[in-house]
Write a protein that holds these residues in place. Sequence first.
Motif, mmCIF file in Angstrom:
data_model
loop_
_atom_site.group_PDB
_atom_site.id
_atom_site.type_symbol
_atom_site.label_atom_id
_atom_site.label_comp_id
_atom_site.label_asym_id
_atom_site.label_seq_id
_atom_site.Cartn_x
_atom_site.Cartn_y
_atom_site.Cartn_z
ATOM 1 N N LYS A 131 55.415 28.375 25.573
ATOM 2 C CA LYS A 131 55.602 28.561 24.132
ATOM 3 C C LYS A 131 54.355 28.230 23.329
ATOM 4 O O LYS A 131 54.148 28.768 22.242
ATOM 5 N N ALA A 132 53.499 27.362 23.844
ATOM 6 C CA ALA A 132 52.313 26.919 23.102
ATOM 7 C C ALA A 132 51.122 27.850 23.273
ATOM 8 O O ALA A 132 50.169 27.768 22.502
ATOM 9 N N GLY A 133 51.139 28.708 24.293
ATOM 10 C CA GLY A 133 49.998 29.593 24.482
ATOM 11 C C GLY A 133 49.892 30.138 25.890
ATOM 12 O O GLY A 133 50.833 30.055 26.683
ATOM 13 N N THR A 134 48.722 30.690 26.176
ATOM 14 C CA THR A 134 48.460 31.263 27.492
ATOM 15 C C THR A 134 47.105 30.777 27.999
ATOM 16 O O THR A 134 46.258 30.358 27.217
ATOM 17 N N ALA A 135 46.941 30.852 29.313
ATOM 18 C CA ALA A 135 45.657 30.555 29.945
ATOM 19 C C ALA A 135 45.488 31.542 31.088
ATOM 20 O O ALA A 135 46.462 31.927 31.742
ATOM 21 N N THR A 136 44.244 31.962 31.333
ATOM 22 C CA THR A 136 43.978 32.839 32.466
ATOM 23 C C THR A 136 42.810 32.306 33.273
ATOM 24 O O THR A 136 41.946 31.594 32.757
ATOM 25 N N SER A 137 42.821 32.654 34.560
ATOM 26 C CA SER A 137 41.688 32.400 35.434
ATOM 27 C C SER A 137 41.510 33.649 36.282
ATOM 28 O O SER A 137 42.493 34.249 36.727
ATOM 29 N N THR A 138 40.263 34.054 36.500
ATOM 30 C CA THR A 138 39.973 35.317 37.157
ATOM 31 C C THR A 138 39.011 35.101 38.328
ATOM 32 O O THR A 138 38.124 34.259 38.253
ATOM 33 N N ALA A 139 39.229 35.862 39.404
ATOM 34 C CA ALA A 139 38.333 35.830 40.562
ATOM 35 C C ALA A 139 38.122 37.258 41.064
ATOM 36 O O ALA A 139 39.025 38.089 40.981
ATOM 37 N N ASP A 140 36.923 37.515 41.566
ATOM 38 C CA ASP A 140 36.601 38.831 42.128
ATOM 39 C C ASP A 140 36.698 38.770 43.643
ATOM 40 O O ASP A 140 36.182 37.855 44.277
ATOM 41 N N LEU A 141 37.362 39.797 44.213
ATOM 42 C CA LEU A 141 37.433 39.950 45.658
ATOM 43 C C LEU A 141 36.443 41.035 46.063
ATOM 44 O O LEU A 141 36.511 42.154 45.559
ATOM 45 N N ARG A 142 35.518 40.674 46.934
ATOM 46 C CA ARG A 142 34.536 41.638 47.442
ATOM 47 C C ARG A 142 34.798 41.892 48.912
ATOM 48 O O ARG A 142 35.097 40.971 49.664
ATOM 49 N N VAL A 143 34.673 43.177 49.304
ATOM 50 C CA VAL A 143 34.972 43.600 50.667
ATOM 51 C C VAL A 143 33.738 44.231 51.267
ATOM 52 O O VAL A 143 33.071 45.058 50.632
ATOM 53 N N ASN A 144 33.433 43.865 52.514
ATOM 54 C CA ASN A 144 32.296 44.387 53.260
ATOM 55 C C ASN A 144 32.424 45.869 53.554
ATOM 56 O O ASN A 144 33.521 46.389 53.666
ATOM 57 N N GLY A 145 31.295 46.521 53.750
ATOM 58 C CA GLY A 145 31.283 47.862 54.297
ATOM 59 C C GLY A 145 31.230 48.973 53.268
ATOM 60 O O GLY A 145 31.418 48.821 52.117
#
Length: 100
Positions: A86-100
């Motif tokens: 109710k007070a708000g939102t938070a986000t955290s982001t990560a990138d997935l990298r794949v070989n080849g």
Amino acid sequence: MIPEPPELIPIYFGKDIFDEGSSAQILCSVSAGDEPMTLTWSFHGNNISTDSGIMTNNFGSKASLLMISSVNHGHRGRYTCLAKNKAGTATSTADLRVNG
């Protein structure tokens, strides 16, 4: 009492680049914030569908695990965990990298 918005611990896949066919998992964990709280995942800003080979599992309302049992090039990209109360939102982001 002032409602406390969620705070997330930064998410990280644990290594920089994954080989195709390997498994990847990432934990999203809330370090602070008032209940009730919801945790959701997105991939490039879209909700994750189960037919994509990506599974998510919530542990109570303050932790969620995203698992990819066999990584492929379609899994490359940006994953975001969103915590909301109710007070708000938070986000955290990560990138997935794949070989080849």
